[in-house]
Scaffold this motif. Structure first.
Motif, PDB file in Angstrom:
ATOM      1  N   SER A  35       0.801  -1.226   0.000  1.00  0.00           N
ATOM      2  CA  SER A  35       0.000   0.000   0.000  1.00  0.00           C
ATOM      3  C   SER A  35       0.834   1.277   0.000  1.00  0.00           C
ATOM      4  O   SER A  35       0.494   2.240  -0.686  1.00  0.00           O
ATOM      5  CB  SER A  35      -0.952   0.024   1.195  1.00  0.00           C
ATOM      6  OG  SER A  35      -1.904  -0.991   1.070  1.00  0.00           O
ATOM      7  N   GLN A  81      -8.106 -10.631  -2.713  1.00  0.00           N
ATOM      8  CA  GLN A  81      -9.460 -10.105  -2.572  1.00  0.00           C
ATOM      9  C   GLN A  81     -10.404 -11.143  -1.986  1.00  0.00           C
ATOM     10  O   GLN A  81     -11.314 -10.794  -1.239  1.00  0.00           O
ATOM     11  CB  GLN A  81      -9.986  -9.593  -3.908  1.00  0.00           C
ATOM     12  CG  GLN A  81      -9.411  -8.248  -4.308  1.00  0.00           C
ATOM     13  CD  GLN A  81      -9.548  -7.174  -3.250  1.00  0.00           C
ATOM     14  OE1 GLN A  81      -8.546  -6.687  -2.727  1.00  0.00           O
ATOM     15  NE2 GLN A  81     -10.748  -6.792  -2.897  1.00  0.00           N
ATOM     16  N   ARG A  91     -11.789  -6.129   5.360  1.00  0.00           N
ATOM     17  CA  ARG A  91     -12.550  -5.191   4.505  1.00  0.00           C
ATOM     18  C   ARG A  91     -12.427  -3.778   5.057  1.00  0.00           C
ATOM     19  O   ARG A  91     -12.274  -2.811   4.307  1.00  0.00           O
ATOM     20  CB  ARG A  91     -14.010  -5.619   4.405  1.00  0.00           C
ATOM     21  CG  ARG A  91     -14.204  -6.858   3.546  1.00  0.00           C
ATOM     22  CD  ARG A  91     -15.673  -7.113   3.209  1.00  0.00           C
ATOM     23  NE  ARG A  91     -16.556  -7.145   4.363  1.00  0.00           N
ATOM     24  CZ  ARG A  91     -16.849  -8.242   5.064  1.00  0.00           C
ATOM     25  NH1 ARG A  91     -16.316  -9.402   4.732  1.00  0.00           N
ATOM     26  NH2 ARG A  91     -17.678  -8.179   6.089  1.00  0.00           N
ATOM     27  N   GLU A  94      -9.060  -2.435   4.179  1.00  0.00           N
ATOM     28  CA  GLU A  94      -9.041  -2.076   2.759  1.00  0.00           C
ATOM     29  C   GLU A  94      -9.663  -0.697   2.553  1.00  0.00           C
ATOM     30  O   GLU A  94      -9.135   0.133   1.818  1.00  0.00           O
ATOM     31  CB  GLU A  94      -9.794  -3.138   1.945  1.00  0.00           C
ATOM     32  CG  GLU A  94      -9.838  -2.873   0.467  1.00  0.00           C
ATOM     33  CD  GLU A  94      -8.583  -3.289  -0.277  1.00  0.00           C
ATOM     34  OE1 GLU A  94      -8.649  -3.355  -1.510  1.00  0.00           O
ATOM     35  OE2 GLU A  94      -7.532  -3.528   0.346  1.00  0.00           O
ATOM     36  N   LEU A  95     -10.776  -0.427   3.217  1.00  0.00           N
ATOM     37  CA  LEU A  95     -11.420   0.879   3.114  1.00  0.00           C
ATOM     38  C   LEU A  95     -10.532   1.990   3.688  1.00  0.00           C
ATOM     39  O   LEU A  95     -10.470   3.090   3.136  1.00  0.00           O
ATOM     40  CB  LEU A  95     -12.781   0.864   3.811  1.00  0.00           C
ATOM     41  CG  LEU A  95     -13.847   0.020   3.135  1.00  0.00           C
ATOM     42  CD1 LEU A  95     -15.099  -0.046   4.004  1.00  0.00           C
ATOM     43  CD2 LEU A  95     -14.167   0.548   1.747  1.00  0.00           C
ATOM     44  N   LEU A  98      -7.908   2.774   1.110  1.00  0.00           N
ATOM     45  CA  LEU A  98      -8.441   3.585   0.027  1.00  0.00           C
ATOM     46  C   LEU A  98      -8.650   5.037   0.470  1.00  0.00           C
ATOM     47  O   LEU A  98      -8.389   5.974  -0.297  1.00  0.00           O
ATOM     48  CB  LEU A  98      -9.744   2.981  -0.497  1.00  0.00           C
ATOM     49  CG  LEU A  98      -9.609   1.624  -1.186  1.00  0.00           C
ATOM     50  CD1 LEU A  98     -10.987   1.054  -1.518  1.00  0.00           C
ATOM     51  CD2 LEU A  98      -8.731   1.697  -2.418  1.00  0.00           C
ATOM     52  N   VAL A 127     -10.623   7.440  -6.614  1.00  0.00           N
ATOM     53  CA  VAL A 127     -10.528   6.193  -5.840  1.00  0.00           C
ATOM     54  C   VAL A 127     -11.760   5.328  -6.117  1.00  0.00           C
ATOM     55  O   VAL A 127     -11.640   4.112  -6.303  1.00  0.00           O
ATOM     56  CB  VAL A 127     -10.354   6.485  -4.332  1.00  0.00           C
ATOM     57  CG1 VAL A 127     -10.554   5.220  -3.502  1.00  0.00           C
ATOM     58  CG2 VAL A 127      -8.975   7.084  -4.068  1.00  0.00           C
ATOM     59  N   ALA A 128     -12.941   5.945  -6.161  1.00  0.00           N
ATOM     60  CA  ALA A 128     -14.168   5.181  -6.431  1.00  0.00           C
ATOM     61  C   ALA A 128     -14.120   4.546  -7.824  1.00  0.00           C
ATOM     62  O   ALA A 128     -14.469   3.366  -7.985  1.00  0.00           O
ATOM     63  CB  ALA A 128     -15.389   6.087  -6.296  1.00  0.00           C
ATOM     64  N   LYS A 131     -11.722   1.651  -7.702  1.00  0.00           N
ATOM     65  CA  LYS A 131     -12.297   0.530  -6.938  1.00  0.00           C
ATOM     66  C   LYS A 131     -13.274  -0.255  -7.806  1.00  0.00           C
ATOM     67  O   LYS A 131     -13.242  -1.492  -7.835  1.00  0.00           O
ATOM     68  CB  LYS A 131     -12.981   1.071  -5.683  1.00  0.00           C
ATOM     69  CG  LYS A 131     -13.557   0.018  -4.771  1.00  0.00           C
ATOM     70  CD  LYS A 131     -14.133   0.685  -3.523  1.00  0.00           C
ATOM     71  CE  LYS A 131     -14.758  -0.302  -2.590  1.00  0.00           C
ATOM     72  NZ  LYS A 131     -16.072  -0.771  -3.016  1.00  0.00           N
ATOM     73  N   PHE A 134     -11.289  -2.141 -10.468  1.00  0.00           N
ATOM     74  CA  PHE A 134     -10.584  -3.277  -9.877  1.00  0.00           C
ATOM     75  C   PHE A 134     -11.543  -4.440  -9.639  1.00  0.00           C
ATOM     76  O   PHE A 134     -11.235  -5.595  -9.929  1.00  0.00           O
ATOM     77  CB  PHE A 134      -9.887  -2.854  -8.582  1.00  0.00           C
ATOM     78  CG  PHE A 134      -9.009  -3.913  -8.003  1.00  0.00           C
ATOM     79  CD1 PHE A 134      -7.714  -4.097  -8.474  1.00  0.00           C
ATOM     80  CD2 PHE A 134      -9.462  -4.740  -6.984  1.00  0.00           C
ATOM     81  CE1 PHE A 134      -6.894  -5.086  -7.948  1.00  0.00           C
ATOM     82  CE2 PHE A 134      -8.647  -5.734  -6.451  1.00  0.00           C
ATOM     83  CZ  PHE A 134      -7.366  -5.899  -6.936  1.00  0.00           C
ATOM     84  N   GLU A 135     -12.729  -4.127  -9.115  1.00  0.00           N
ATOM     85  CA  GLU A 135     -13.735  -5.170  -8.875  1.00  0.00           C
ATOM     86  C   GLU A 135     -14.160  -5.831 -10.181  1.00  0.00           C
ATOM     87  O   GLU A 135     -14.334  -7.054 -10.235  1.00  0.00           O
ATOM     88  CB  GLU A 135     -14.935  -4.585  -8.128  1.00  0.00           C
ATOM     89  CG  GLU A 135     -14.611  -4.245  -6.687  1.00  0.00           C
ATOM     90  CD  GLU A 135     -15.685  -3.415  -5.997  1.00  0.00           C
ATOM     91  OE1 GLU A 135     -16.717  -3.086  -6.620  1.00  0.00           O
ATOM     92  OE2 GLU A 135     -15.474  -3.073  -4.818  1.00  0.00           O
TER      93      GLU A 135
END
Length: 164
Positions: A35, A81, A91, A94-95, A98, A127-128, A131, A134-135
């Motif tokens: 990170s 993940q 989780r 992770e948040l 971010l 970032v959104a 994200k 990435f998903e």
């Protein structure tokens, strides 16, 4: 994360438990070890963007570049993940990671002369978008190009904010 004790994990990695703890605060931190480097990569990319780049475009280019870095590690990303998704504490971490990226990007944009709320909005939206990209990347079949998916996510973000 119940894939073994710290001693077992260290042994499988060829380390002593003491050496393991010199590198990681706890066994969960192994999943987040890159990170700092990624945050620095993002910050440097935004700081080095052309002066003419709009804030969201500087952030988009930085995340697209990160997408290239992730491409070769898709299998590792899939496994990582899956572990994070199965654990509420991970989780949450992770948040937090971010949010940390977003704060660093907003600070970098401010240093580039972007006023708030534009700096914070560009960073949070970036970032959104990453994200979501990435998903899509880890849940999609085969090995799609993450950088391309990031680009598509930012294009979609621009379309949504333009009311299209």
């Amino acid at each position: 994360m119940s894939s073994g004790t710290t001693a077992e994990i260290a042994k499988r990695a060829g380390l002593t438990e003491r050496t393991f703890f010199r590198h990681f605060a706890d066994k969960r931190e192994v999943l987040f070890s890159g990170s700092d480097a990624l945050r620095e990569h993002l910050v440097n990319a935004v700081a080095g963007a052309p002066d003419s780049a709009a804030p969201i475009d500087a952030v988009a280019a930085a995340f697209e570049n990160v997408g290239v870095l992730f491409q070769e590690g898709r299998e590792r990303s899939l496994r990582r993940q899956a572990v994070i998704a199965a654990n509420a504490e991970l989780r949450e971490r992770e948040l937090i990671k971010l949010a940390w990226w977003s704060a660093a990007l907003a600070d970098t944009l401010r240093r580039r002369g972007v006023a708030d709320p534009a700096a914070s909005l560009a960073a949070e939206a970036g970032v959104a978008a990453f994200k979501i990209a990435f998903e899509r990347w880890i849940s999609g079949p085969g090995e799609p190009d993450l950088a391309q998916i990031v680009r598509e996510s930012f294009d979609e973000l621009k379309a949504v904010t333009a009311g299209r």
